[in-house]
Design a protein around this motif. Structure first.
Motif, short mmCIF file in Angstrom:
data_model
loop_
_atom_site.label_atom_id
_atom_site.label_comp_id
_atom_site.label_asym_id
_atom_site.label_seq_id
_atom_site.Cartn_x
_atom_site.Cartn_y
_atom_site.Cartn_z
N GLU A 51 0.96 -1.04 -0.01
CA GLU A 51 -0.06 -0.11 0.06
C GLU A 51 0.84 1.23 -0.15
OE1 GLU A 51 -2.90 2.26 2.91
OE2 GLU A 51 -3.48 0.15 2.74
N ARG A 58 -7.74 3.68 -4.45
CA ARG A 58 -8.99 3.13 -4.42
C ARG A 58 -9.20 2.63 -5.96
NH1 ARG A 58 -12.16 -0.19 -2.84
NH2 ARG A 58 -14.37 0.26 -3.06
N TRP A 63 -7.29 1.67 -8.21
CA TRP A 63 -6.48 0.28 -8.50
C TRP A 63 -7.16 -0.89 -7.65
CZ3 TRP A 63 -2.21 -1.62 -10.97
CH2 TRP A 63 -1.45 -2.53 -10.21
N GLU A 64 -7.61 -0.71 -6.62
CA GLU A 64 -8.19 -1.70 -5.90
C GLU A 64 -9.43 -2.25 -6.46
OE1 GLU A 64 -8.49 -0.01 -1.96
OE2 GLU A 64 -6.49 -0.75 -1.26
N ILE A 65 -10.35 -1.33 -6.95
CA ILE A 65 -11.61 -1.71 -7.86
C ILE A 65 -11.02 -2.33 -8.89
CG2 ILE A 65 -13.60 -0.60 -9.08
CD1 ILE A 65 -13.48 1.67 -6.85
N ASP A 66 -10.41 -1.90 -9.66
CA ASP A 66 -10.01 -2.60 -10.90
C ASP A 66 -9.46 -3.67 -10.95
OD1 ASP A 66 -10.92 -0.54 -12.52
OD2 ASP A 66 -9.26 0.45 -12.83
N TYR A 67 -8.49 -4.08 -9.55
CA TYR A 67 -7.77 -5.35 -9.55
C TYR A 67 -8.67 -6.26 -9.11
CZ TYR A 67 -4.24 -8.14 -6.98
OH TYR A 67 -3.45 -8.97 -6.72
N GLU A 68 -9.77 -6.01 -8.24
CA GLU A 68 -11.00 -6.90 -7.77
C GLU A 68 -11.84 -7.23 -8.99
OE1 GLU A 68 -13.13 -4.50 -4.89
OE2 GLU A 68 -11.61 -4.54 -3.39
N LYS A 69 -12.03 -6.47 -9.92
CA LYS A 69 -12.84 -6.74 -11.28
C LYS A 69 -11.97 -7.77 -11.82
CE LYS A 69 -14.84 -2.29 -12.13
NZ LYS A 69 -14.81 -0.94 -13.18
N CYS A 70 -10.80 -7.83 -12.07
CA CYS A 70 -10.01 -8.69 -12.62
C CYS A 70 -9.75 -10.24 -11.96
CB CYS A 70 -8.41 -8.40 -12.91
SG CYS A 70 -8.31 -6.80 -13.98
N GLY A 71 -10.38 -10.19 -10.74
CA GLY A 71 -10.36 -11.54 -9.85
C GLY A 71 -9.00 -11.90 -9.53
N SER A 72 -8.12 -10.77 -9.47
CA SER A 72 -6.77 -11.20 -9.06
C SER A 72 -6.67 -11.07 -7.49
CB SER A 72 -5.80 -10.22 -9.77
OG SER A 72 -5.90 -10.41 -10.94
#
Length: 146
Positions: free
Chosen positions: A74, A135, A137-146
């Protein structure tokens, strides 16, 4: 913009990969055009800062990161997003640091104290973007399922 990440042995390969991903995310977010960016992941910085972003020439920039000041993913992400905001400011906002004055968005500023520095509009923007981009980055990261 093309980015190149160089790292010292005190950083892990995972840190270097994360740094490259964060930098490229910010390049896309800010729609940074032509230019070269070198990110040096060092053990320490002489100034004692956590990181520094500098304009080397018209379209060449450098970010130096201090491993001794970054203690988590972070912290690394916030630092990258902060410094990439400064790169955006150099490229799009007329940000220039001179010996006695700083130019930003057509205005000249004098930074004579720590208070002037902390309340400068370019630093306030960079600190705000640390949180916002983390924030995003976290949203896009979660969308990718990673």
């Amino acid at each position: 913009m093309r980015a190149k990440v160089l790292w010292e042995r005190c950083w892990s390969i995972e840190d270097a990969i994360l740094t490259e991903n964060l930098v490229n995310y910010a390049i896309d977010y800010f729609k940074l055009g032509k230019g070269k960016l070198e990110v040096l992941m060092d053990e320490d910085i002489e100034s004692g800062s956590i990181a520094e972003a500098v304009r080397v020439s018209k379209n060449k920039f450098m970010i130096v990161l201090s491993k001794n000041m970054i203690d988590s993913d972070e912290s690394l992400a916030k630092t990258i997003f902060h410094e990439m905001t400064h790169i955006k400011q150099y490229m799009q906002d007329g940000f220039k640091i001179g010996a006695k004055k700083v130019s930003w968005q057509g205005e000249k500023f004098s930074v004579k104290s720590e208070k002037d520095y902390w309340l400068s509009p370019w630093e306030m923007e960079a600190r705000a973007m640390e949180e916002a981009m983390l924030r995003f980055w976290e949203i896009d990261y979660e969308k990718c399922g990673s």
